[in-house]
Design a protein around this motif. Structure first.
Motif, PDB file in Angstrom:
ATOM      1  N   CYS A  24      -4.272 145.791 -23.407  1.00 13.34           N
ATOM      2  CA  CYS A  24      -3.176 145.322 -24.519  1.00 13.34           C
ATOM      3  C   CYS A  24      -4.191 144.498 -25.360  1.00 13.34           C
ATOM      4  O   CYS A  24      -4.277 144.640 -26.904  1.00 13.34           O
ATOM      5  CB  CYS A  24      -2.226 144.454 -24.112  1.00 13.34           C
ATOM      6  SG  CYS A  24      -0.735 145.431 -23.136  1.00 13.34           S
ATOM      7  N   ILE A  28      -5.097 145.353 -29.411  1.00 14.97           N
ATOM      8  CA  ILE A  28      -4.793 144.264 -30.532  1.00 14.97           C
ATOM      9  C   ILE A  28      -6.320 144.242 -31.284  1.00 14.97           C
ATOM     10  O   ILE A  28      -6.360 144.034 -32.589  1.00 14.97           O
ATOM     11  CB  ILE A  28      -4.440 143.010 -29.894  1.00 14.97           C
ATOM     12  CG1 ILE A  28      -2.991 143.071 -29.469  1.00 14.97           C
ATOM     13  CG2 ILE A  28      -4.334 141.788 -31.179  1.00 14.97           C
ATOM     14  CD1 ILE A  28      -2.209 142.026 -28.751  1.00 14.97           C
ATOM     15  N   PHE A  31      -6.651 147.375 -33.457  1.00 17.13           N
ATOM     16  CA  PHE A  31      -5.931 146.996 -34.413  1.00 17.13           C
ATOM     17  C   PHE A  31      -6.146 146.210 -35.757  1.00 17.13           C
ATOM     18  O   PHE A  31      -6.246 146.617 -36.854  1.00 17.13           O
ATOM     19  CB  PHE A  31      -4.523 146.820 -33.949  1.00 17.13           C
ATOM     20  CG  PHE A  31      -3.327 146.795 -34.806  1.00 17.13           C
ATOM     21  CD1 PHE A  31      -2.688 148.094 -35.543  1.00 17.13           C
ATOM     22  CD2 PHE A  31      -2.612 145.576 -35.347  1.00 17.13           C
ATOM     23  CE1 PHE A  31      -1.976 147.781 -36.297  1.00 17.13           C
ATOM     24  CE2 PHE A  31      -1.712 145.640 -36.302  1.00 17.13           C
ATOM     25  CZ  PHE A  31      -1.190 146.666 -36.763  1.00 17.13           C
ATOM     26  N   MET A  32      -6.467 144.877 -35.380  1.00 14.96           N
ATOM     27  CA  MET A  32      -6.778 143.911 -36.101  1.00 14.96           C
ATOM     28  C   MET A  32      -7.984 143.963 -36.805  1.00 14.96           C
ATOM     29  O   MET A  32      -8.327 143.607 -38.050  1.00 14.96           O
ATOM     30  CB  MET A  32      -6.670 142.517 -35.371  1.00 14.96           C
ATOM     31  CG  MET A  32      -6.495 141.165 -36.484  1.00 14.96           C
ATOM     32  SD  MET A  32      -6.442 139.941 -35.369  1.00 14.96           S
ATOM     33  CE  MET A  32      -4.540 139.655 -35.073  1.00 14.96           C
ATOM     34  N   PHE A  33      -9.096 144.250 -36.021  1.00 17.00           N
ATOM     35  CA  PHE A  33     -10.353 144.381 -36.608  1.00 17.00           C
ATOM     36  C   PHE A  33     -10.853 145.598 -37.089  1.00 17.00           C
ATOM     37  O   PHE A  33     -12.023 145.752 -37.669  1.00 17.00           O
ATOM     38  CB  PHE A  33     -11.300 143.650 -35.564  1.00 17.00           C
ATOM     39  CG  PHE A  33     -11.143 142.197 -35.252  1.00 17.00           C
ATOM     40  CD1 PHE A  33     -11.263 141.168 -36.356  1.00 17.00           C
ATOM     41  CD2 PHE A  33     -10.366 141.648 -34.239  1.00 17.00           C
ATOM     42  CE1 PHE A  33     -10.776 139.750 -36.169  1.00 17.00           C
ATOM     43  CE2 PHE A  33     -10.158 140.471 -33.924  1.00 17.00           C
ATOM     44  CZ  PHE A  33     -10.286 139.772 -34.892  1.00 17.00           C
ATOM     45  N   CYS A  36      -6.685 148.575 -39.191  1.00 18.27           N
ATOM     46  CA  CYS A  36      -6.121 147.882 -40.457  1.00 18.27           C
ATOM     47  C   CYS A  36      -7.218 147.625 -41.401  1.00 18.27           C
ATOM     48  O   CYS A  36      -6.875 148.062 -42.581  1.00 18.27           O
ATOM     49  CB  CYS A  36      -5.472 146.575 -40.104  1.00 18.27           C
ATOM     50  SG  CYS A  36      -3.860 146.854 -39.061  1.00 18.27           S
ATOM     51  N   PRO A  37      -8.539 147.019 -41.517  1.00 20.78           N
ATOM     52  CA  PRO A  37      -9.274 147.035 -42.245  1.00 20.78           C
ATOM     53  C   PRO A  37      -9.679 148.100 -43.071  1.00 20.78           C
ATOM     54  O   PRO A  37     -10.027 148.450 -43.885  1.00 20.78           O
ATOM     55  CB  PRO A  37     -10.581 146.070 -41.508  1.00 20.78           C
ATOM     56  CG  PRO A  37      -9.864 145.423 -40.408  1.00 20.78           C
ATOM     57  CD  PRO A  37      -8.612 146.288 -40.012  1.00 20.78           C
ATOM     58  N   LEU A  39      -7.678 150.968 -42.909  1.00 22.15           N
ATOM     59  CA  LEU A  39      -6.797 151.470 -43.769  1.00 22.15           C
ATOM     60  C   LEU A  39      -6.549 150.587 -44.996  1.00 22.15           C
ATOM     61  O   LEU A  39      -5.817 151.446 -46.073  1.00 22.15           O
ATOM     62  CB  LEU A  39      -5.346 151.266 -42.878  1.00 22.15           C
ATOM     63  CG  LEU A  39      -4.973 152.196 -41.932  1.00 22.15           C
ATOM     64  CD1 LEU A  39      -3.749 151.736 -40.995  1.00 22.15           C
ATOM     65  CD2 LEU A  39      -4.556 153.487 -42.325  1.00 22.15           C
ATOM     66  N   GLU A  40      -6.695 149.384 -44.893  1.00 21.43           N
ATOM     67  CA  GLU A  40      -6.564 148.598 -46.426  1.00 21.43           C
ATOM     68  C   GLU A  40      -7.470 149.037 -47.520  1.00 21.43           C
ATOM     69  O   GLU A  40      -7.298 148.665 -48.605  1.00 21.43           O
ATOM     70  CB  GLU A  40      -6.267 147.273 -46.152  1.00 21.43           C
ATOM     71  CG  GLU A  40      -7.536 146.538 -45.805  1.00 21.43           C
ATOM     72  CD  GLU A  40      -7.668 145.089 -45.363  1.00 21.43           C
ATOM     73  OE1 GLU A  40      -6.226 144.531 -45.716  1.00 21.43           O
ATOM     74  OE2 GLU A  40      -8.420 144.102 -45.054  1.00 21.43           O
TER      75      GLU A  40
END
Lengths: 88, 584
Positions: A24, A28, A31-33, A36-37, A39-40
Motif C-alpha cells: 500500500c 501511494i 501515485f503521489m510522486f 500524478c506528476p 498526469l498533470e
C-alpha cells in the motif's frame, strides 16, 4: 495442530499483513510522486494546474471558509451590490 | 454513526426507538458534550478576536466607503479608486499579533512538493534560498503591476476626460483596469511567498495533540470512560491525521483536489486492513464524537447573511435548485434505483446536490448513517469532483459560454468548494467570483438540510410504518448536537449581521471563523475520517457498493443537477435579472 505449526501460521500471517502494508505504501508513493506528476503534464490537465498555481488555490479543500478565493469573491460581490457603478 | 438510546424489537421485527431524556444527559451524552466543547471553542474565538480588532478598523472602513460612494456615482465602471477602496477594506483580525500566534500553534503541516519533511521543518539556509527566489519573482511582479496601474490610470483619465460618454474609451479603461487587477493579484501572491521564514512545526503539533487529547478526554471522562486510555490511543489517531494533512498539502495532490478526508480514510483503512488497528488505539477511535464537535464549529461558519451576496439569482440557483435536486434524487433512489439503505441514499443525495464532503458529514450525522455509508458517499463525491473540476471549465470554454453563466453553473454543481475555485479561476475572475459566491450560498444550506433530515428521520423513518410519532418522542430521538449546530449558525449570523458586512469581514469571517472555528473543525473532521478508516473493513465497503446502485444514484442525480442548474442560472442571470449580471 501442534505449537510449531501454529507459530509458523502466525508468522506467515504477520508477514502477509506487513507485505500488504508495504504494498500500500509503495502504491501511494507511485501515485503521489510518479503517476500524478506525469498526469498533470498532459495537455488536458496542464491548463487547470496552471490556473491553480497562478492563484495558489487550495483546490482540495471542502468548505468556503477554507479557500481564500471565496473571501475575495465575497468582499468583491458585497461591494459590487452595495456600490454598483452608475448606469452609462 | 449508528446508535440509539434504547432499541426494542417489536413483534413484527421492526426496530422501534423508545427513548427518554434525562437531565443527566447534559453531562453524560456525547451529543451534549459536542455542544459544550464546540461552544467553548467558539466563545474563546469570539473573545480573542473581538477584543483584538485590527488598528483603526472603523476609520479605515468609513474612509473606503466614502470613496466607493463617490466612485460608484462618478463612473459607469469600477474605477482604480473603487478597487483600491475595496482593497483597503480587506482588514483581518487574523493578521493581528494574537491571530498570528493562534495560527502558529494550530497550523497543519506546511505545503511541500519534493521532500515531505518540508511539511514539518525548514532550516535557515533553505528558507533564505526560497526567499531569494521568491523576492526576485515578487520584484518582477511588482514592476509589472506598477506599469499596469499607470496604464489603467491613464486610460481612466482619458475616459473621464470624455465625461465617460465614449464607449470606446470606457471599454479601453475597463480592459486596462482588468489587466492591472490581474498583475495586482499576481504581485500579492508573490509577496506572500517572499516572506518565507524557517520553521519547525513538530513541537507545535505535539502541543496541539496534547491539548486536543485533554480537550476531548475531559468529555470522555465525564461520559464514564477512561481518560488515560483515550489519551494514549489519541496520539496514534492524531499521528495518522497529521500524515493525512501532510499528504493533502502536497502540491500535486492540491492540483487533483485530493484533500485530507480522502487521505485520512485511506490511511486508516490501510492500517486496519493490513497490520490491524491496535487495541490500545480503539478508545480514541471516536468518529461520532469528533464529527459532532466539528459540526457545532461548522455551524458558526454558516452565516445566513451570505445568501444575499449575489442577490436573488444566487438564491434561486443555490436555494431552489439544490433542495429540488436533493429531494428528487432521494425519491429516485427509493422508488427507481431501490437503494438498500435510506441513510446511504440521503447521504449521497446531499453530498451530490449540496457541497460534497461537508454536506455528507452533516447529513450522515443527522440521520445516523453508518460509517461505511459516509465513506462511500465521500469517495463518490471526491472522484466526481476531480473529474468535473477538469471537464466543466474545459467544456464551458470550448462552447464559449459567458463567464457569469459558466461560473454559476459550476458553483451550483461541482461538489467540493476548493474545486469550484480552481475551475472558476481557469475561466477568469468573473467566473471565479460568481462560482465562489453561488457555492458559498449553497454551503449555507447545509444547516437547513441537516435540521430537516434530522426531523424527518425522527418523525418518519425511524418508526413503524403508519405510526404517528408524538412531538415529545421526536424531541427524545432528535440528535441534540444538531441543535448546537443550528444555534451556532444563528448566533454567529446575528453577530455578523449586527456588525455589518465590512466589520464582520474583519472580526467574524477573518477572526472567530477563520482564526478558530475553521482550524479546529478541520482537525476534528480529519480525526473523524481517520477513525472511520481505522474501524472499517474493506469487505463492509464492498458490501455497500453492491450492484453499483450508489454510483447509478450519483450519476443520475448529478445529471439532473447539471441540467436544472444551467437552466436556472440562464433564466435568472440572463432573462430575469440581466442588470445584476451587467454589474458583475
Amino acid at each position: 495442530m501442534d505449537s510449531s505449526m501454529l507459530s509458523s501460521k502466525k508468522t506467515a500471517d504477520v508477514v502477509k499483513r506487513l507485505a500488504g502494508l508495504f504494498a500500500c505504501i509503495l502504491a501511494i508513493v507511485l501515485f503521489m510522486f510518479y503517476i500524478c506528476p506525469a498526469l498533470e503534464q498532459t495537455p488536458v490537465l496542464k491548463p487547470i494546474v496552471q490556473a491553480i498555481d497562478k492563484r495558489g488555490i487550495n483546490a482540495n479543500m471542502y468548505f468556503y471558509t477554507e479557500v481564500e478565493e471565496f473571501s475575495e469573491a465575497n468582499i468583491n460581490m458585497n461591494n459590487t451590490m452595495a456600490y454598483p457603478p452608475r448606469s452609462p | 454513526m449508528e446508535g440509539k438510546s434504547q432499541v426494542n424489537q417489536s413483534q413484527n421485527d421492526v426496530v422501534i426507538d423508545r427513548c427518554a431524556s434525562k437531565l443527566s444527559d447534559l453531562w453524560e451524552k456525547e451529543d451534549y458534550w459536542a455542544i459544550w466543547l464546540g461552544f467553548a471553542m467558539l466563545l474563546v474565538g469570539l473573545f480573542i478576536y473581538l477584543s483584538n480588532p485590527p488598528a483603526a478598523l472603523h476609520q479605515k472602513i468609513d474612509k473606503a466607503n466614502e470613496t466607493l460612494a463617490v466612485e460608484s456615482t462618478r463612473a459607469p465602471f469600477k474605477t482604480v479608486a473603487w478597487y483600491k477602496a475595496v482593497d483597503a477594506k480587506k482588514l483581518k483580525a487574523t493578521s493581528t499579533p494574537i491571530g498570528k500566534k493562534v495560527k502558529l500553534y494550530t497550523h497543519k503541516p506546511h505545503g511541500w512538493s519534493g521532500n515531505p519533511l518540508n511539511a514539518f521543518m525548514m532550516d535557515k539556509p533553505a528558507a533564505e534560498a526560497k526567499k531569494r527566489k521568491a523576492v526576485a519573482k515578487y520584484e518582477a511582479a511588482k514592476t509589472k503591476e506598477t506599469a499596469a496601474l499607470k496604464a489603467a490610470k491613464t486610460a481612466e483619465t482619458a475616459a473621464a476626460g470624455a465625461g465617460f460618454t465614449s464607449e470606446t474609451l470606457n471599454a479601453e479603461a475597463v480592459k486596462a483596469i482588468d489587466v492591472w487587477r490581474d498583475t495586482h493579484m499576481k504581485a500579492s501572491k508573490a509577496k506572500k511567498k517572499a516572506k518565507a521564514k524557517p520553521y519547525n512545526q513538530i513541537p507545535y503539533l505535539i502541543g496541539l495533540s496534547i491539548f486536543l487529547a485533554i480537550f476531548f478526554g475531559i468529555g470522555k471522562k465525564a461520559m464514564g470512560n477512561s481518560m488515560t486510555k483515550f489519551m494514549v490511543g489519541f496520539g496514534f489517531v492524531f499521528l495518522i491525521a497529521v500524515l493525512s494533512y501532510t499528504a493533502s498539502t502536497n502540491v500535486t495532490m492540491k492540483h487533483f483536489g485530493i484533500g485530507y478526508a480522502a487521505w485520512a480514510i485511506l490511511f486508516g483503512l490501510i492500517v486496519s486492513n493490513t497490520i490491524g488497528t491496535p487495541k490500545w488505539v480503539m478508545p480514541a477511535v471516536q468518529t461520532e464524537y469528533y464529527i459532532k464537535t466539528g459540526l457545532v464549529l461548522l455551524g458558526a461558519e454558516i452565516l445566513f447573511g451570505k445568501i444575499l451576496s449575489i442577490g436573488v439569482p444566487g438564491i434561486f440557483v443555490a436555494w431552489v435548485v439544490t433542495p429540488t435536486v436533493l429531494i428528487a434524487t432521494y425519491i429516485f433512489g427509493q422508488k427507481i434505483v431501490k437503494m438498500p439503505s435510506k441513510t446511504l441514499n440521503i447521504t449521497i443525495s446531499a453530498d451530490m446536490s449540496v457541497c460534497g464532503v461537508s454536506a455528507a458529514i452533516a447529513t450522515a450525522a443527522a440521520c445516523r448513517a453508518k460509517k461505511e455509508e459516509l465513506t462511500l458517499a465521500v469517495g463518490l463525491s471526491l472522484v466526481f469532483t476531480s473529474i468535473m473540476m477538469i471537464l466543466m471549465p474545459a467544456f464551458i470554454k470550448a462552447v464559449g459560454m459567458p463567464q457569469v453563466l459558466g461560473g454559476a453553473w459550476m458553483g451550483g454543481t461541482i461538489d467540493a468548494t476548493g474545486a469550484v475555485a480552481a475551475a472558476g479561476a481557469f475561466l477568469g475572475d468573473k467566473a471565479l467570483y460568481v462560482a465562489a459566491t453561488v457555492k458559498m450560498i449553497q454551503n449555507v444550506l447545509i444547516g437547513v438540510i441537516a435540521f430537516c433530515v434530522a426531523v424527518y428521520w425522527c418523525a418518519k423513518v425511524d418508526c413503524v410504518p403508519g405510526e404517528r410519532v408524538s412531538k415529545m418522542e421526536i424531541w427524545h430521538r432528535f440528535p441534540k448536537f444538531v441543535i448546537g449546530f443550528i444555534a451556532a449558525s444563528i448566533v454567529f449570523s446575528l453577530i455578523a449581521q449586527s456588525m455589518g458586512n465590512d466589520v464582520s469581514y474583519a472580526l467574524i469571517d477573518h477572526g472567530a471563523i477563520r482564526g478558530m472555528s475553521k482550524i479546529f473543525r478541520g482537525w476534528f473532521f480529519c480525526l473523524a475520517f481517520v477513525s472511520i478508516g481505522l474501524a472499517t473493513n474493506f469487505r463492509d465497503l464492498k458490501h455497500q457498493f453492491a450492484g453499483g446502485k450508489p454510483l447509478i444514484l450519483y450519476v443520475c442525480g448529478q445529471s439532473l443537477n447539471l441540467i436544472l442548474t444551467l437552466l436556472m442560472a440562464y433564466i435568472m442571470f440572463y432573462k430575469v435579472f440581466p442588470e445584476i449580471t451587467a454589474r458583475i
